[in-house]
Write an enzyme that holds these catalytic residues in place. Sequence first.
Site, short mmCIF file in Angstrom:
data_model
loop_
_atom_site.label_atom_id
_atom_site.label_comp_id
_atom_site.label_asym_id
_atom_site.label_seq_id
_atom_site.Cartn_x
_atom_site.Cartn_y
_atom_site.Cartn_z
N SER A 129 0.82 -1.20 0.00
CA SER A 129 0.00 0.00 0.00
C SER A 129 0.86 1.25 0.00
CB SER A 129 -0.84 -0.02 1.27
OG SER A 129 -1.42 1.24 1.50
N TYR A 153 -1.94 -1.22 10.96
CA TYR A 153 -2.23 -1.73 9.61
C TYR A 153 -1.03 -1.47 8.69
CZ TYR A 153 -3.80 -1.63 4.78
OH TYR A 153 -3.87 -1.82 3.42
N LYS A 157 1.93 -4.00 6.57
CA LYS A 157 2.37 -3.93 5.16
C LYS A 157 3.90 -3.80 5.10
CE LYS A 157 -1.65 -4.29 3.29
NZ LYS A 157 -2.02 -5.61 2.73
P1 NAD Z 1 -11.23 -6.51 1.15
O1 NAD Z 1 -11.46 -6.49 2.62
O2 NAD Z 1 -12.40 -6.24 0.27
O3 NAD Z 1 -10.58 -7.89 0.73
C1 NAD Z 1 -9.74 -8.64 1.57
C2 NAD Z 1 -10.28 -10.06 1.59
O4 NAD Z 1 -9.45 -10.86 2.42
C3 NAD Z 1 -11.70 -10.14 2.14
O5 NAD Z 1 -12.51 -10.87 1.24
C4 NAD Z 1 -11.54 -10.86 3.47
O6 NAD Z 1 -12.67 -11.66 3.77
C5 NAD Z 1 -10.29 -11.70 3.21
N1 NAD Z 1 -9.53 -12.06 4.40
C6 NAD Z 1 -9.10 -11.26 5.40
N2 NAD Z 1 -8.40 -11.97 6.30
C7 NAD Z 1 -8.39 -13.26 5.86
C8 NAD Z 1 -7.84 -14.46 6.36
N3 NAD Z 1 -7.17 -14.51 7.51
N4 NAD Z 1 -8.01 -15.58 5.65
C9 NAD Z 1 -8.71 -15.58 4.48
N5 NAD Z 1 -9.26 -14.46 3.97
C10 NAD Z 1 -9.10 -13.32 4.64
O7 NAD Z 1 -10.06 -5.49 0.85
P2 NAD Z 1 -9.47 -4.97 -0.53
O8 NAD Z 1 -9.74 -3.53 -0.62
O9 NAD Z 1 -9.89 -5.85 -1.64
O10 NAD Z 1 -7.92 -5.13 -0.24
C11 NAD Z 1 -7.18 -6.26 -0.68
C12 NAD Z 1 -5.75 -6.11 -0.21
O11 NAD Z 1 -5.22 -4.89 -0.73
C13 NAD Z 1 -5.59 -6.02 1.30
O12 NAD Z 1 -4.43 -6.71 1.66
C14 NAD Z 1 -5.44 -4.54 1.54
O13 NAD Z 1 -4.71 -4.27 2.72
C15 NAD Z 1 -4.68 -4.12 0.32
N6 NAD Z 1 -4.85 -2.68 0.00
C16 NAD Z 1 -6.11 -2.18 -0.14
C17 NAD Z 1 -6.27 -0.81 -0.39
C18 NAD Z 1 -7.64 -0.19 -0.52
O14 NAD Z 1 -7.74 1.03 -0.39
N7 NAD Z 1 -8.70 -0.95 -0.79
C19 NAD Z 1 -5.14 0.01 -0.52
C20 NAD Z 1 -3.89 -0.56 -0.39
C21 NAD Z 1 -3.75 -1.91 -0.13
N1 UFG Z 2 -11.82 11.58 3.58
C1 UFG Z 2 -12.81 12.45 3.99
N2 UFG Z 2 -13.94 11.92 4.54
C2 UFG Z 2 -14.15 10.57 4.71
C3 UFG Z 2 -13.11 9.70 4.28
C4 UFG Z 2 -11.97 10.23 3.72
O1 UFG Z 2 -12.67 13.66 3.87
O2 UFG Z 2 -15.19 10.16 5.22
C5 UFG Z 2 -10.61 12.13 2.95
C6 UFG Z 2 -9.33 11.81 3.71
O3 UFG Z 2 -9.08 12.75 4.71
C7 UFG Z 2 -8.30 11.82 2.58
C8 UFG Z 2 -9.10 11.33 1.36
O4 UFG Z 2 -10.47 11.54 1.69
O5 UFG Z 2 -7.88 13.13 2.32
C9 UFG Z 2 -8.90 9.86 1.07
O6 UFG Z 2 -9.15 9.11 2.25
P1 UFG Z 2 -9.30 7.52 2.22
O7 UFG Z 2 -9.59 7.08 3.61
O8 UFG Z 2 -10.25 7.12 1.15
O9 UFG Z 2 -7.86 7.05 1.74
P2 UFG Z 2 -6.43 7.24 2.43
O10 UFG Z 2 -5.53 7.77 1.38
O11 UFG Z 2 -6.50 7.97 3.69
O12 UFG Z 2 -6.05 5.75 2.79
C10 UFG Z 2 -6.39 4.64 1.93
C11 UFG Z 2 -6.43 3.39 2.79
C12 UFG Z 2 -5.08 3.05 3.29
C13 UFG Z 2 -4.15 2.94 2.14
C14 UFG Z 2 -4.15 4.21 1.33
C15 UFG Z 2 -3.29 4.08 0.13
O13 UFG Z 2 -7.33 3.55 3.88
O14 UFG Z 2 -5.11 1.85 3.96
O15 UFG Z 2 -5.47 4.52 0.91
O16 UFG Z 2 -3.61 2.96 -0.60
F1 UFG Z 2 -2.93 2.70 2.57
#
Ligand code: NAD
Ligand code: UFG
Length: 349
Positions: A129, A153, A157
């Site tokens: 991330s 969290y 990572k």
């Molecule tokens: P998500 O929660 O939709 O998907 C994660 C999946 O993993 C879920 O289906 C959950 O049920 C499953 N899971 C969690 N723990 C588990 C376990 N112990 N065993 C088996 N399954 C398990 O999240 P996402 O947005 O699809 O994110 C996928 C990956 O990408 C995550 O590792 C997340 O940290 C990473 N990531 C997401 C974002 C974002 O903004 N969505 C940004 C950066 C990184």
């Molecule tokens: N924000 C608001 N109101 C809300 C939610 C978010 O104003 O209800 C703002 C935040 O302050 C930020 C922007 O919208 O300025 C984006 O916020 P997000 O929470 O959507 O995303 P972040 O960049 O803060 O973080 C997300 C994930 C992290 C990940 C990161 C980069 O939560 O886990 O993106 O992938 F690491």
Amino acid sequence: MAKTVLVTGGAGYIGSHTVLQLLLAGFKAVVVDNLENSSEVAIKRVAELAGEFGKNIIFHKIDIRDKEALEKVFASTTFDAVIHFAGLKAVGESVHKPLLYYNNNIIGTINLLEVMSAHGCKKLVFSSSATVYGWPKEVPCTEEFDLSATNPYGRTKLFIEEICRDIHISDPDWSIILLRYFNPVGAHPSGHIGEDPRGFPNNLMPFVQQVAVGRRPALTVFGNDYSTKDGTGVRDYIHVVDLSDGHISALQKLFDGSEIGCEVYNLGTGKGTSVLEMVAAFEKASGKEIPLVIAGRRPGDAEIVYASTAKAEKELHWKAKYGIEEMCRDQWNWASMNPWGYGCPDPAD
Ligand code: NAD
Ligand code: UFG
């Protein structure tokens, strides 16, 4: 022969979109997910969307911390590679429940790596991330920047990235690609799969979506006093389908025979968009007004984060295609067709 890929967390938001792209690209996919933050309906819809390729997906409801169950999956199938999405991702929850995050994300990953190693499967794509850049000193963020984390969290990572670097040093047979995602948003253009967070949405677009469908009264904007174009935080939003395609490019790199080692790539668009710009784009796409409440900054939030995409473009031959208009259009399409996510049937079912 079609290659077979194990996808952990493949029922989740990014996982489900990636599994669909995998199937359409001719891969076989075996998904393991404990459905902690997802629904099996997503798997069913992916299979439907994949048409004739829908037969190439197998789902196991498994927690990756259950080593015996993972062993059985590896004993029954030979995997060419693993894409590892499974993990918990709520930043705020991780602050209150750090052990849960370390247990789930780190122990789960160690289990997976041990079972992969025991079965000679040493090609991995891992979901890292942009959070590992902390509050970057400058933008765009390049892969060489110093890394830091401001919450448990983010530390999971960082630690997992380090674990991957260590195992490659200990055994050069491993080929590992760490993908640092920026802000994935949007949904598949069909509107049949998308993001369906359990409970209170932590991220901007899932929240905006719930306001638009009437589930919440207003969006709280966290801070309008940043040194940005309109005072609100700036992020690099990337369409989830572009992000998914980045995984196919990463797999191709793993399979093309080049010496990879343990390599890291940003997956973003290289463009910064403010909260207010994103809300305006969503209002335009949906025709809905999003009421705003301006509040203070959210602790731990950075001011401006966006990616340098040069390395992924050059080495993975991948570049995001979609802009925020398409992201908002597809997010709204998914939201309006499924206002309660996978919680109630969509009209096509
Ligand atoms: P998500 O929660 O939709 O998907 C994660 C999946 O993993 C879920 O289906 C959950 O049920 C499953 N899971 C969690 N723990 C588990 C376990 N112990 N065993 C088996 N399954 C398990 O999240 P996402 O947005 O699809 O994110 C996928 C990956 O990408 C995550 O590792 C997340 O940290 C990473 N990531 C997401 C974002 C974002 O903004 N969505 C940004 C950066 C990184
Ligand atoms: N924000 C608001 N109101 C809300 C939610 C978010 O104003 O209800 C703002 C935040 O302050 C930020 C922007 O919208 O300025 C984006 O916020 P997000 O929470 O959507 O995303 P972040 O960049 O803060 O973080 C997300 C994930 C992290 C990940 C990161 C980069 O939560 O886990 O993106 O992938 F690491």
